[in-house]
Design an enzyme around this catalytic site. Structure first.
Site, short mmCIF file in Angstrom:
data_model
loop_
_atom_site.label_atom_id
_atom_site.label_comp_id
_atom_site.label_asym_id
_atom_site.label_seq_id
_atom_site.Cartn_x
_atom_site.Cartn_y
_atom_site.Cartn_z
N ASP A 197 7.08 5.83 -0.07
CA ASP A 197 6.91 5.35 -1.27
C ASP A 197 8.22 4.41 -1.39
O ASP A 197 9.21 4.92 -1.09
CB ASP A 197 6.55 6.20 -2.34
CG ASP A 197 6.44 5.29 -3.68
OD1 ASP A 197 5.37 4.70 -3.81
OD2 ASP A 197 7.27 5.48 -4.65
N GLU A 259 6.12 1.88 2.62
CA GLU A 259 5.27 1.00 1.56
C GLU A 259 6.77 0.06 1.49
O GLU A 259 7.36 0.19 0.71
CB GLU A 259 4.95 1.62 0.51
CG GLU A 259 4.58 0.81 -0.57
CD GLU A 259 4.74 1.05 -1.89
OE1 GLU A 259 3.96 0.62 -2.98
OE2 GLU A 259 5.91 1.53 -2.45
O1 TEU Z 1 4.68 1.25 -5.53
C1 TEU Z 1 5.75 0.35 -5.52
C2 TEU Z 1 5.86 -0.66 -6.54
O2 TEU Z 1 5.29 -0.48 -7.57
C3 TEU Z 1 6.09 -2.18 -6.15
O3 TEU Z 1 6.05 -2.87 -7.23
C4 TEU Z 1 7.49 -2.46 -5.70
O4 TEU Z 1 8.28 -1.44 -5.25
C5 TEU Z 1 8.27 -3.21 -6.40
O5 TEU Z 1 7.59 -4.64 -6.11
C6 TEU Z 1 9.96 -3.52 -6.10
O6 TEU Z 1 9.91 -4.19 -4.89
C7 TEU Z 1 4.76 2.32 -5.38
C8 TEU Z 1 3.55 3.30 -5.78
O7 TEU Z 1 2.62 2.81 -4.75
C9 TEU Z 1 3.03 2.84 -7.08
O8 TEU Z 1 2.02 3.69 -7.62
C10 TEU Z 1 4.41 3.67 -7.90
O9 TEU Z 1 4.15 3.49 -9.28
C11 TEU Z 1 5.82 3.09 -7.54
O10 TEU Z 1 5.85 3.13 -6.10
C12 TEU Z 1 6.58 4.21 -8.25
O11 TEU Z 1 6.89 5.25 -7.37
#
Ligand code: TEU
Length: 517
Positions: A197, A259
């Site tokens: 994540d 991710e």
């Molecule tokens: O998502 C990451 C996220 O929310 C993205 O928006 C990204 O990190 C942001 O644009 C900053 O670059 C993950 C999960 O998939 C999500 O469901 C969670 O809410 C989040 O992380 C927090 O753990």
């Protein structure tokens, strides 16, 4: 011989919404185990389970209080073991989700750190004194509002997401040691890999300086580009260098997919390779419009960047954070048809497609009443941002309300109007359904993939269409043609293997075909 993960089709199980075994309205691990056959019959090679760890559920499990235990809502560690055994027994690999950027505020480290200003545990998070009566800097939370909240003694702590998700300080060695322990805990238990994540997070600029004020977000997805000091720091890839040594030291080709929520292929590519992550989600493609020119350029860049030694490309159109792609591509039957065309195109490429539960049914985004919404994005924005609940409604297994085979109780989010017609049972009974299209495409892909070259050759196509070929080691080649907007394009000469919607000798806009030449 490619590794299993290089071309694996991975099915994302959003555990809360997949199958509820005990009637509390929330999906759980025994529910997943009972329904594994659906994933196997679909033709996936692996599943990724979203976080099932102990959590107060302020972000539905992405706020973790104990990374090595299971939340009672989802089951027990014994249920994880049973799920792993059952999945492995039918040839499915299992990835689990790690959340190393932050913990829950109910994690024992943070509980002590918050309560006691002299605790050495404070240094494992980012506590700072305020500035002029306010927070230490102007950083904003991804979920809206300031990225800082106050401890009872007045010190501020950083949370790039919800206030109940304090960010770790990755400059502290104890954080590294703890995460290596967590990694080994799950590897020893037999998981086949990890989805990581917020993999572009972890480190923040050492001085936590304000961000340049005049940066424009390059799309709603990419908050990171407006806060360069908060994300994508140089040090973070060294964490994955170390983790790769650990995963590589285990038998069975364990895999890590990051991710990496960054806006361009080169930015994402920094995270991937022989001494880094095996894969990272291809969000630049997800964010691109379904337009042949845009797609060809992102796909070509992606193949060059990700099809490198020790890594492979990924293709993702939907997940639990974004609007379902059938809806993004226009909704209704036309949107579903375009979604099938997009998916069929990606299934023809080397690399791993990541499929989100429900996309095999052609589910669209649900529009939930305000009182039903639960996403912290919705709550923190005071209802200004719709949030992600609309892609997280439970999977309809049967046409029968109220539980649709998902639960015997009340589902934690209500079913939308599409649940009956688009249930697994209804689509299973209809050979022309979206579900049967997915099953057929994945089965065909499985049959072909051992014989197809990883190299992709681009062929001429009229504006508004793209066409590529992969050589078949038994002779001939597979040709994939996607028409996004050209007046109908002739079907390439050869044997038509599959079409995303019915075609004659022309491929209409919003359609893709596979042809054996
Ligand atoms: O998502 C990451 C996220 O929310 C993205 O928006 C990204 O990190 C942001 O644009 C900053 O670059 C993950 C999960 O998939 C999500 O469901 C969670 O809410 C989040 O992380 C927090 O753990």
């Amino acid at each position: 011989m490619p590794r299993w993960w290089q071309d694996a089709a991975v099915y994302q199980v959003y555990v809360r919404s997949f199958a509820d075994s005990d009637g509390d309205g929330v999906g759980d691990l025994p529910g997943v185990t009972a329904r594994l056959q659906h994933i196997a019959a679909l033709g996936a090679d692996a599943l990724w389970l979203t976080p099932f760890y102990r959590s107060p559920m302020a972000d539905h499990g992405y706020d973790v209080a104990d990374q090595c235990d299971v939340d009672p809502q989802f089951g027990t560690l014994a249920d994880v073991d049973a799920l792993l055994a059952a999945a492995h027994g039918i040839g499915l690999k299992v990835l689990v989700d790690l959340v190393p950027n932050h913990s829950s505020d109910e994690h024992p480290w943070f509980v002590e750190a918050l309560a006691d200003p002299t605790s050495p545990l404070r240094d494992r998070y980012l506590f700072r004194p305020g500035r002029g009566g306010g927070p230490p800097n102007a950083w904003q939370s991804v979920f809206g509002g300031p990225a800082w909240s106050q401890a009872p003694d007045g010190a501020w702590y950083l949370h790039l997401f919800d206030a109940k998700q304090p960010d770790f300080d990755w400059r502290h060695p104890a954080v590294h040691a703890e995460w290596e322990r967590i990694l080994r805990f799950w590897l020893d238990r037999g998981v086949d890999g990890f989805r990581i994540d917020v993999a572009h997070g972890l480190y923040k600029a050492a001085d936590l300086a304000d961000n340049p004020p005049d940066l424009e977000p390059d799309g709603v997805l990419f908050h990171a580009s407006t806060m360069p000091n908060a994300w994508d720091q140089p040090e973070v890839v060294d964490v994955y260098r170390r983790w790769r040594e650990i995963t590589d030291s285990y038998p069975g080709d364990r895999v890590m997919v990051g991710e990496v929520f960054l806006s361009t292929v080169p930015k994402v590519a920094r995270f991937v390779g022989r001494e880094r992550l095996h894969q990272a989600f291809n969000f630049p493609l997800l964010a691109a419009p379904l337009d042949a020119t845009a797609w060809q350029s992102v796909i070509a860049l992606s193949l060059e960047a990700f099809e490198v030694e020790g890594a492979s490309a990924t293709w993702v159109l939907s997940n639990h954070d974004v609007i379902r792609h059938a809806t993004r591509y226009g909704g209704g039957e036309p949107g579903r048809a375009r979604a099938r065309a997009a998916t069929l195109t990606l299934l023809g490429l080397p690399g791993s497609p990541y499929l989100y539960e429900g996309e095999e049914l052609g589910l669209e985004q649900d529009d939930l009443p305000a009182e039903a919404r639960q996403d912290p994005v919705w709550l923190r924005s005071g209802g200004r941002v719709p949030g992600r609940d609309g892609c997280r409604t439970p999977l309809p297994w049967t046409a029968e309300p109220p539980g649709h085979g998902f639960t015997k109780g009340t589902p934690w989010l209500p079913f939308g109007p599409q649940a009956a017609a688009r249930s697994v049972a209804a689509e299973d009974a209809d050979p022309g359904s979206h579900l049967w299209f997915y099953r057929t495409a994945l089965a065909l892909r499985r049959e072909l993939r051992a014989h197809l070259a990883r190299e992709v050759r681009w062929l001429d196509a009229p504006p508004g269409a793209l066409c590529f070929a992969r050589t078949d080691s038994r002779g001939g080649e597979l040709r994939v043609l996607l028409n996004t907007s050209a007046p109908a394009v002739p079907v390439p000469a050869g044997e038509l293997l599959l079409a995303s919607s019915p075609v004659t000798d022309l491929v209409p806009p919003g359609t893709a075909v596979w042809v054996k030449v």
